[in-house]
Design a protein around this motif. Structure first.
Motif, PDB file in Angstrom:
ATOM      1  N   VAL A   1       0.335   2.358  20.443  1.00 18.99           N
ATOM      2  CA  VAL A   1       0.825   3.555  19.838  1.00 18.99           C
ATOM      3  C   VAL A   1       1.619   2.703  19.108  1.00 18.99           C
ATOM      4  O   VAL A   1       1.839   2.823  17.875  1.00 18.99           O
ATOM      5  N   GLN A   2       3.050   2.234  19.610  1.00 21.16           N
ATOM      6  CA  GLN A   2       4.512   1.875  19.291  1.00 21.16           C
ATOM      7  C   GLN A   2       4.611   0.190  18.067  1.00 21.16           C
ATOM      8  O   GLN A   2       4.939   0.501  16.972  1.00 21.16           O
ATOM      9  N   LEU A   3       4.030  -0.192  18.986  1.00 26.52           N
ATOM     10  CA  LEU A   3       3.169  -1.865  18.338  1.00 26.52           C
ATOM     11  C   LEU A   3       2.878  -1.238  17.567  1.00 26.52           C
ATOM     12  O   LEU A   3       2.901  -2.304  16.094  1.00 26.52           O
ATOM     13  N   LEU A   4       1.254  -1.254  17.054  1.00 25.28           N
ATOM     14  CA  LEU A   4       0.155  -0.730  16.069  1.00 25.28           C
ATOM     15  C   LEU A   4       1.383  -0.489  14.790  1.00 25.28           C
ATOM     16  O   LEU A   4       1.525  -0.796  13.793  1.00 25.28           O
ATOM     17  N   SER A   5       2.344   0.683  15.106  1.00 27.09           N
ATOM     18  CA  SER A   5       3.282   1.066  13.812  1.00 27.09           C
ATOM     19  C   SER A   5       4.181   0.296  13.759  1.00 27.09           C
ATOM     20  O   SER A   5       4.394   0.829  12.213  1.00 27.09           O
ATOM     21  N   GLU A   6       4.902   0.028  14.260  1.00 29.08           N
ATOM     22  CA  GLU A   6       5.655  -1.326  13.888  1.00 29.08           C
ATOM     23  C   GLU A   6       5.002  -2.028  12.845  1.00 29.08           C
ATOM     24  O   GLU A   6       5.094  -2.265  11.733  1.00 29.08           O
ATOM     25  N   ILE A   7       4.282  -2.691  13.276  1.00 23.03           N
ATOM     26  CA  ILE A   7       2.913  -3.668  12.607  1.00 23.03           C
ATOM     27  C   ILE A   7       3.184  -3.104  11.030  1.00 23.03           C
ATOM     28  O   ILE A   7       3.071  -3.695   9.890  1.00 23.03           O
ATOM     29  N   GLY A   8       2.166  -1.802  11.333  1.00 22.16           N
ATOM     30  CA  GLY A   8       1.455  -1.163  10.147  1.00 22.16           C
ATOM     31  C   GLY A   8       2.792  -0.954   9.323  1.00 22.16           C
ATOM     32  O   GLY A   8       2.255  -0.586   7.720  1.00 22.16           O
ATOM     33  N   SER A   9       4.407  -0.201   9.966  1.00 20.84           N
ATOM     34  CA  SER A   9       4.938   0.486   8.819  1.00 20.84           C
ATOM     35  C   SER A   9       5.291  -0.730   7.235  1.00 20.84           C
ATOM     36  O   SER A   9       5.484  -1.041   6.659  1.00 20.84           O
ATOM     37  N   THR A  10       4.668  -2.146   8.375  1.00 22.26           N
ATOM     38  CA  THR A  10       5.662  -3.352   6.919  1.00 22.26           C
ATOM     39  C   THR A  10       4.339  -3.178   6.071  1.00 22.26           C
ATOM     40  O   THR A  10       5.092  -4.014   5.145  1.00 22.26           O
ATOM     41  N   PHE A  11       3.564  -2.627   6.294  1.00 23.74           N
ATOM     42  CA  PHE A  11       2.518  -3.270   4.772  1.00 23.74           C
ATOM     43  C   PHE A  11       3.076  -1.658   3.728  1.00 23.74           C
ATOM     44  O   PHE A  11       2.333  -2.084   2.414  1.00 23.74           O
ATOM     45  N   THR A  12       3.943  -1.056   3.450  1.00 23.22           N
ATOM     46  CA  THR A  12       4.426  -0.370   2.513  1.00 23.22           C
ATOM     47  C   THR A  12       5.229  -0.971   2.080  1.00 23.22           C
ATOM     48  O   THR A  12       6.141  -0.376   0.906  1.00 23.22           O
ATOM     49  N   LYS A  13       6.093  -2.378   2.283  1.00 22.78           N
ATOM     50  CA  LYS A  13       7.481  -2.729   2.093  1.00 22.78           C
ATOM     51  C   LYS A  13       6.497  -3.942   0.718  1.00 22.78           C
ATOM     52  O   LYS A  13       6.292  -5.086   1.097  1.00 22.78           O
ATOM     53  N   GLU A  14       7.501  -4.626  -0.043  1.00 23.75           N
ATOM     54  CA  GLU A  14       7.577  -5.370  -1.234  1.00 23.75           C
ATOM     55  C   GLU A  14       7.770  -6.542   0.294  1.00 23.75           C
ATOM     56  O   GLU A  14       8.609  -6.887   0.453  1.00 23.75           O
ATOM     57  N   TYR A  15       6.849  -7.268  -0.361  1.00 22.88           N
ATOM     58  CA  TYR A  15       7.467  -9.707  -0.123  1.00 22.88           C
ATOM     59  C   TYR A  15       8.283  -9.964  -0.055  1.00 22.88           C
ATOM     60  O   TYR A  15       9.235  -9.095  -0.618  1.00 22.88           O
ATOM     61  N   LEU A  16       9.389 -10.321   1.163  1.00 17.98           N
ATOM     62  CA  LEU A  16      10.771 -10.628   1.223  1.00 17.98           C
ATOM     63  C   LEU A  16      12.621  -9.812   0.203  1.00 17.98           C
ATOM     64  O   LEU A  16      12.932  -9.584   0.076  1.00 17.98           O
TER      65      LEU A  16
ATOM     66  N   GLN B   1       0.979  -0.989   0.038  1.00 21.06           N
ATOM     67  CA  GLN B   1       0.241   0.321  -0.071  1.00 21.06           C
ATOM     68  C   GLN B   1       0.725   1.887  -0.125  1.00 21.06           C
ATOM     69  O   GLN B   1       2.662   1.189   0.371  1.00 21.06           O
ATOM     70  N   PRO B   2       0.203   2.690  -0.512  1.00 21.90           N
ATOM     71  CA  PRO B   2       1.507   3.081  -1.185  1.00 21.90           C
ATOM     72  C   PRO B   2       1.455   4.515   0.580  1.00 21.90           C
ATOM     73  O   PRO B   2       2.221   4.750   0.181  1.00 21.90           O
ATOM     74  N   ASN B   3       0.689   4.039   1.537  1.00 24.33           N
ATOM     75  CA  ASN B   3       0.874   5.016   2.829  1.00 24.33           C
ATOM     76  C   ASN B   3       0.654   3.731   3.759  1.00 24.33           C
ATOM     77  O   ASN B   3      -0.093   2.812   3.805  1.00 24.33           O
TER      78      ASN B   3
END
Ligand code: B12
Ligand code: SF4
Lengths: 458, 387
Positions: B357-372, B102-104
């Motif tokens: 807030v910290q833990l949620l953001s940590e996981i959420g930040s992975t959503f913008t990265k490509e698989y592998l 996702q872009p954001n």
């Protein structure tokens, strides 16, 4: 995809012989489609039809049982990607690990903690499901010895070792209990596969972040005739969790939408890996629960934990209870009159709704803590403020409930204590029922105190 | 091979029948069980044939990721303009990142109140006790110390039964917060359907051009007034329906009739907390996002979660020694509530506790990265490495 009764009916003999216990083949087909009957109850099937039916009735994700006798847990069995499309089957098995090199007393203590962990919620006792023995020592003898010790627990087991020699040693002790073998990888494939066949145990494939390799191992095992397979695509914590999520989702999508035979198996995740990077008990516990919730939301069928603190397990158990409720059924209890403690003509009368969560919360707050009658209103399984907003909780319904339950013959008091949130309809209830209405506290945990105050005042 | 030994040989490979408790003469067996045996045999033969077929094409299977095509996409909403650093929500073209990242990333907005809020749970008051008298200081602390991407200022004090603050006073509070931080704001009312539109209108005027999210418009209040305030002063609107996809569609349509576009609307499909109906939210939010990607124009907006609801759950706040300390229960309850919503597609989270807030953001930040593309540790020896 779930099959329809019609698809099934087409393949049945259509003789309506009733041998299966149903009045007709169509009735039997309906039962089968709802997973309420077993195919082999039909006596008239020829082998081809049997095989064909068995194939179409097989759930998208294979259902696998770990353990034997009364020590079992069943995983898998899902048909859909999203719970609203049907329901999810077989709640995620929650497993705690135990190291084979623990001192005897610590070992027993840990087993006891695992067995004793429980938490009551909405009338259901939530518990753990299995123990995962880890070959931490790397020593086959120790592993086998620890496995033997676990014979006496009431939980089914997962045996964790990549060493076929250790696995064999442990299986010699408890192979007849059908433990889940963890795990086969590219290096030990032949030996582990033979063990799975020899002891007729389900086995896990471990292929971290490599679904191509996983597919190949899965195919190799299936070619050997191994059918009870569990998939572990690797649990990465911290930023790697994005890859784990992708792996989990891809596996389940392939199973459900593409019927890819190599992936139609339950998925295993290991939140315990959190502890490789986090030593702090509290941070670690919170992170482990977070990873567990992440994977459970995206199709984990088995989760192995290391932490045993109740505050970390409660939210995971609660999430599991929510995700695995059947969206087709209202979560309701029977309406009517319930009695708590020693009652007489002067006992107080409380009212609540028949939403399971509401009822059991209230029950938990008053049972053994105070004496009272509890009128439970049929709100089609809705909470107090929900049913107030939706109109199911109204004065007329309450007045009817008072009449129908015969509470007026049991008590002389004519005072009804309603939930604080129901205050907006208190006047109307008085008008409709002729009872006096007393608005109680907003939260039912305050009810015993409230009743005690009331008694003091009178 | 005679029939029986052939059968037994085949039985070794099949899991259809149990032979453990089988004690019968072969003659007897042949007589009595001939039909059943026939069936078993046929199955076994079929199975063998299949196994053979499969093994023939064994060598090196290729893995093809199950990527789908989606005719629709989620609109991108900008929050923050003028003197704010902008934040973008939505813009997804796929459901999962292995299809297309996702872009954001998901965004967290910290809850701040215009009054000291004695009712807040202790684990939260602990962090903010020193700043609760001034919403500006409170907001600053959330941003400086806890890295908030955004701040939600709840104008609870405007509630007729709270402090009955006037729209003018509300506007002053907004100005104070705008001065204190440069992140975008969500502006919330007190929940009073009569007063909220008036308050949001005044707040919108005070924050003209700063592109706040006005929370919220719903069918029980004068949503037209809220929409107009947003259009007039360049803000976005939170469109709130209570766990009902059709209600959400209707409300979005109404808002778009008032001149808002999908780039000006964020939906709140309602967050039921963990243990308090979270499954209802899972279903509604999943259906909403899938509808958007399938092309339903009335649902193609980013989504928001009032994750703070989690703190209302007993398990989060009630003292009970059997459940362990509330210090940890509260944050976990909030994380798991938010995280569950995030995995169903929610883009922005209203939250209270710094750790959540910290833990949620940590996981959420992975959503913008490509698989592998992330460095992952070698976990192949976890069995022995875990202490
Ligand atoms: C989950 C939920 C739903 C679920 C329903 C779940 C269910 N089976 O009830 C769904 C999604 C279906 C739903 C629908 C609706 N909902 Co709704 N929902 C909620 C939510 C998030 C949680 C409710 C809950 O489970 N509470 C937990 C139970 C245990 O609480 P409880 O029953 O009140 O019991 C407690 C107390 O009342 C008290 N108590 C209980 N019995 C007794 C007895 C005595 C004697 C005493 C003293 C105390 C006492 O102690 C209990 C424990 O604390 C709330 C918001 C919230 N966080 O509370 C909104 C909420 C209740 N819903 C709301 C609304 C408006 C609706 C709808 C009308 C929306 C719509 N327009 O369609 C519909 C109505 C549906 C219908 N009735 O036909 C509003 C109500 C506003 C109001 N007060 O008027 C709320 C408050 C959300 C909001 N902030 O607007 N909802
Ligand atoms: S046993 Fe088979 S053939 Fe007979 S009624 Fe049942 S389904 Fe039909």
């Amino acid at each position: 995809m779930q099959v329809t009764a019609m698809d099934i009916y087409k393949l049945l003999p259509k003789t309506n012989c009733e041998d299966c216990g149903e009045a007709s083949c169509m009735a039997f087909a309906t039962k089968l489609s709802e997973k309420e009957a077993q195919l082999d109850l039909c006596t008239e099937l020829d082998p081809e039809a049997f095989a064909e039916l068995e194939a179409i009735l097989a759930p998208a994700v294979r259902e696998i049982t770990i353990g034997t006798g009364d020590k079992t847990v069943t995983i898998g069995g899902d048909e859909v990607l999203y719970r609203y499309e049907l329901t999810y089957y077989n709640p995620t098995a929650l497993v705690i690990d135990i190291a084979d090199n623990l001192a005897d007393a610590d070992f027993q203590e840990r087993v006891k903690i695992i067995e004793d962990t429980q938490f009551e919620r909405i009338g259901e006792m939530l518990k753990l499901d299995a123990i995962a023995l880890r070959n931490t020592s790397g020593d086959p003898g120790k592993f086998a010895e620890a496995a033997a010790k676990l014979k006496s627990t009431r939980f089914p087991l997962i045996l964790c070792s990549f060493d076929p020699v250790a696995m064999k040693a442990a299986l010699e002790k408890i192979g007849d209990e059908r433990p889940l073998i963890y795990a086969v990888n590219e290096n030990n494939l032949e030996e582990m596969a033979s063990l799975a066949l020899e002891y007729d145990c389900p086995m896990t494939i471990f292929s971290p972040n490599d679904l191509e390799k996983m597919k190949n191992i899965s195919r190799a095992l299936r070619n050997k005739g191994i059918t009870d397979i569990v998939l572990d695509p690797g649990t990465f914590v911290e930023t790697g969790v994005g890859d784990s999520l992708d792996d989990f989702v891809m596996i389940r999508r392939l199973a459900v939408e593409e019927q890819d035979e190599d992936f139609r198996f339950p998925i295993l995740g290991i939140p315990a890996l959190t502890w490789l990077y986090e030593q702090d008990e509290i941070q670690g516990g919170i992170r482990e629960a977070t990873i567990a919730a992440t994977l459970m939301n995206k199709y984990a069928d088995v989760l192995i934990f290391h932490g045993t603190n109740i505050w970390e397990l409660i939210p995971v158990l609660t999430l599991r209870q929510g995700i695995y409720t059947d969206p087709r059924k209202p979560q309701a209890v029977d309406a009517g009159l319930y009695e708590f403690g020693d009652l007489d003509k002067d006992s107080p009368v409380l009212m609540t709704t028949n939403f399971a969560l509401t009822f059991y919360t209230v029950e938990g707050d008053i049972k053994g803590k105070t004496n009272a009658y509890l009128l439970v209103l049929d709100t089609e399984g809705r909470a107090v403020d929900v049913s107030l907003a939706g109109g199911q909780l109204n004065a007329e319904a309450v007045a009817d409930l008072i009449k129908e339950t015969g509470i007026e013959d049991k008590v002389e008091t004519r005072t009804l204590i309603i939930p604080g949130l129901a205050a907006p309809v208190s006047g109307e209830i008085e008008d409709e029922s002729g009872w006096e209405v007393l608005v109680g506290p907003r939260d039912s945990s305050a009810v015993p105190g409230f009743l005690a105050d009331l008694k003091e005042k009178s | 091979m005679d029939k029986i030994s052939q059968l037994l040989k085949l039985l070794e490979k099949t899991d259809y029948v149990e032979i453990n408790e089988f004690r019968m003469d072969f003659d007897e067996l042949e007589l009595q069980l001939a039909p059943a045996m026939q069936r078993v045999m046929q199955q076994a033969v079929q199975q063998q044939a299949m196994v053979k077929k499969v093994s023939e094409k064994m060598e090196a299977l290729e893995f093809i990721p199950p990527v789908q095509d989606y005719p629709g996409e989620v609109a991108e909403v900008q929050l923050g303009a003028g003197t704010r650093k902008p934040v973008f929500l939505g813009g997804q073209k796929a459901l999962y990142r292995f299809e297309e990242p996702q872009p954001n990333p998901p965004v967290v907005t910290f809850d701040v109140f215009d009054i000291p809020m004695p009712g807040l749970p202790r684990p939260i008051r602990e962090h903010f006790a020193d700043v609760m008298d001034h919403p500006g200081d409170w907001a600053k602390k959330a941003v400086k110390e806890f890295g908030a991407n955004m701040v939600t200022i709840h104008l609870i004090g405007t509630g007729p039964k709270v402090m009955d603050k006037t729209p003018r006073e509300a506007a002053q509070d907004i100005e104070e917060v705008l001065q204190a931080v440069d992140v975008p704001l969500v502006v919330g009312g007190s929940g009073d359907p009569q007063k909220d539109p008036l308050i949001l209108e005044a707040a919108a005027a005070a924050a003209e051009g700063e592109r706040c999210l006005l929370a919220s418009a719903n069918l029980d209040l004068d949503y037209k007034k809220v929409a107009k305030a947003a259009v007039d002063y360049n803000h976005a609107v939170l469109s709130w329906a209570i766990t009902d996809v059709n209600m959400q569609k209707t409300l979005n349509k109404y808002l778009m009739k008032e001149g808002l576009t999908p780039n000006d609307i964020v939906m709140d499909p309602t967050t039921c907390a963990l243990g308090y109906g979270i499954e209802f939210s899972i279903d509604v939010i999943t259906r909403t996002r899938l509808s958007a990607l399938k092309g339903d124009k009335d649902l193609q907006m980013p989504m928001s979660s009032g994750t703070t609801n989690a703190w209302g759950s007993r398990e989060a706040w009630m003292k009970n020694d059997d459940w362990g300390p509330t210090d940890y229960r509260g944050p976990i309850w909030e994380i798991i509530t938010g995280l569950t919503m995030m995995l169903c597609g929610v883009d922005i989270f209203m939250m209270l506790h710094p750790l959540s807030v910290q833990l949620l953001s940590e996981i959420g930040s992975t959503f913008t990265k490509e698989y592998l593309t992330t460095d992952v540790p070698d976990i192949s020896n976890w069995i022995t490495e875990l202490e």
